[in-house]
Design an enzyme around this catalytic site. Structure first.
Site, PDB file in Angstrom:
ATOM      1  N   GLU A  59     -11.699  -3.569  -2.960  1.00  0.00           N
ATOM      2  CA  GLU A  59     -10.798  -2.679  -3.559  1.00  0.00           C
ATOM      3  C   GLU A  59     -10.522  -2.873  -5.058  1.00  0.00           C
ATOM      4  OE1 GLU A  59      -7.179  -2.896  -0.743  1.00  0.00           O
ATOM      5  OE2 GLU A  59      -8.347  -4.176  -0.091  1.00  0.00           O
ATOM      6  N   HIS A 111      -9.831   1.971   0.359  1.00  0.00           N
ATOM      7  CA  HIS A 111      -9.571   0.883   1.302  1.00  0.00           C
ATOM      8  C   HIS A 111     -10.875   0.904   2.471  1.00  0.00           C
ATOM      9  CE1 HIS A 111      -7.813  -2.385   3.606  1.00  0.00           C
ATOM     10  NE2 HIS A 111      -6.571  -2.175   2.845  1.00  0.00           N
ATOM     11  N   HIS A 164       0.808  -1.228   0.102  1.00  0.00           N
ATOM     12  CA  HIS A 164      -0.079   0.015   0.037  1.00  0.00           C
ATOM     13  C   HIS A 164       0.765   1.431  -0.076  1.00  0.00           C
ATOM     14  CE1 HIS A 164      -3.489  -2.674   0.292  1.00  0.00           C
ATOM     15  NE2 HIS A 164      -3.577  -2.584   1.449  1.00  0.00           N
TER      16      HIS A 164
HETATM   17  C1  BGC Z   1      -4.609  -6.314   1.676  1.00  0.00           C
HETATM   18  C2  BGC Z   1      -4.626  -7.179   3.050  1.00  0.00           C
HETATM   19  C3  BGC Z   1      -4.035  -6.302   4.130  1.00  0.00           C
HETATM   20  C4  BGC Z   1      -5.099  -5.173   4.253  1.00  0.00           C
HETATM   21  C5  BGC Z   1      -4.950  -4.368   5.053  1.00  0.00           C
HETATM   22  C6  BGC Z   1      -5.541  -5.558   1.824  1.00  0.00           C
HETATM   23  O1  BGC Z   1      -5.594  -4.635   0.826  1.00  0.00           O
HETATM   24  O2  BGC Z   1      -4.830  -7.283   0.706  1.00  0.00           O
HETATM   25  O3  BGC Z   1      -3.603  -8.227   3.111  1.00  0.00           O
HETATM   26  O4  BGC Z   1      -4.048  -6.850   5.268  1.00  0.00           O
HETATM   27  O5  BGC Z   1      -5.110  -4.620   3.030  1.00  0.00           O
HETATM   28  O6  BGC Z   1      -3.533  -3.738   5.229  1.00  0.00           O
END
Ligand code: BGC
Length: 378
Positions: A342, A211, A138
């Site tokens: 997402e 998110h 991210h």
């Molecule tokens: C990811 C997860 C992660 C979560 C929060 C999601 O987009 O795929 O693996 O734990 O975000 O960080």
């Protein structure tokens, strides 16, 4: 203030209606004006943070802060007329500064993981922060979810807001100055529309998403396991033990990943180690906005339709939520009490040449659109 006035008007109208109901049937429509307002929301590292409230003619509201471009709440009515937020979150900035796992945030420069926190572009190797074991997640240590964006209101009477952020050349290890503009709009049809644009002065990977963690019941005492989900995808990208795609594109048919028809999320989740946290390869073709997923909760009567121009959808069942964080209503956020949908390009695309490219070149414009639409069914 303006918003407050609308609510007072609405309340007065409802009261009048109730009083009249004892004697005669008088029908009055409660007129709510669509609007946007701004309030101070504290500061971080000496930078002021704002909170915007978007309201539509149904009285639904979306709150968005300039910190991380976070959608802190999305309040709509359920089938009984009770209102609650369908996304988890906090009512103050401090909750977000404590770094929850990306609640409601804008994610960038790269949504999801880049394997070994490394990629090579035009013959040059770039090293990114390894903030998820050996991988990059991210956008790094201080991704777009932890910076303060500049908010601009387009018009007082249109619940739309643009957020701008310029990510400097070298930030979090990425090449090029990247100018990002995200426009959030709340329509009168209870659609939260998110439009992402970006431009760069050097070739760079870009994969932007939001998110938000949804629980359509509006109450984290209920898990999302009884919500049903349809994902219009015949394929998904399997992952290794560190959640990096293996590079294969696998068919969902006959597996727990088959959501081509609506299915309870809990129906086969136990057969998926750790729960769902995968990218679905959407069936959508071409570049136009198309419906790709429908989430539904019969108890509240709410459905959430997801439309996007993106080729992928990360469906994550809140596997790492563990009850340590507390939602705005004081309730602990346990595993599987909220989920993410997402819209994105596939994880680790910079290292997977067969996946659709995420490289933005100077002179090109990055442009994607995603819509989350709340629909009520009785
Ligand atoms: C990811 C997860 C992660 C979560 C929060 C999601 O987009 O795929 O693996 O734990 O975000 O960080």
């Amino acid at each position: 203030m303006k918003l407050m006035n609308y609510f007072i008007c609405a309340c007065l109208a409802i009261t009048t209606l109730a009083a009249c109901n004892n004697t005669a049937t008088v029908k009055e429509t409660v007129a709510i004006k669509a609007a946007i307002s701004k309030q101070d929301w504290g500061e971080t590292d000496g930078t002021k943070v704002d909170l915007y409230t978007l309201v539509n003619t149904k009285g639904s509201t979306v709150k968005i802060t300039t910190y991380g471009g976070i959608v802190t709440s999305f309040v709509t009515a359920d089938k009984s007329g009770n209102t609650s937020s369908i996304v988890i979150g906090f009512d103050s900035l401090s909750g977000y500064l404590a770094k929850p796992p990306y609640f409601g945030a804008l994610i960038g420069r790269y949504g999801n993981r880049i394997g070994n926190a490394t990629f090579t572009l035009d013959g040059k190797e770039y090293k990114l922060a390894a903030n998820d074991g050996k991988n990059h997640l991210h956008g790094g240590v201080k991704g777009f979810d932890k910076v303060v964006w500049t908010g601009t209101v387009i018009s007082d009477t249109l619940p739309a807001l643009t957020l701008t952020y310029v990510s400097k050349d070298g930030e979090e290890g990425y090449p090029g100055n990247l100018k990002v503009i995200v426009q959030y709009t709340l329509t009168n049809e209870d659609e939260l529309k998110i439009e992402y644009t970006a431009e760069t002065d050097k070739a760079t990977p870009v994969n932007l998403t939001n998110h938000s963690y949804f629980n359509l019941s509006g109450d984290v005492n209920n898990t999302i396991l009884s919500h049903t989900l349809m994902i219009d995808a015949n394929n998904y990208t399997p992952v290794d033990s560190t959640l990096i795609p293996t590079g294969e594109i696998k068919v969902v048919k006959g597996t727990p990943f088959d959501f081509t028809s609506p299915k309870a999320i809990g129906a086969e989740i136990d057969s998926v180690k750790g729960g769902y946290d995968h990218n679905w390869v959407l069936n959508r073709k071409g570049s136009i906005l198309q419906k790709v997923a429908v989430l539904a909760d019969t108890a509240s009567g709410r459905s959430l339709e997801v439309y996007t121009t993106e080729p992928g959808l990360q469906f994550y069942t809140g596997n790492f939520l563990d009850g340590k964080l507390v939602n705005r209503d004081g309730k602990a956020i346990q595993q599987h009490t909220a989920l993410c949908l997402e819209t994105q390009h596939f994880p680790d695309s910079p290292n997977k040449p067969a996946f659709p490219s995420t490289i933005l070149q100077p002179g090109q414009q990055y442009h994607t659109v995603t819509v989350y639409k709340v629909v009520l069914k009785n």
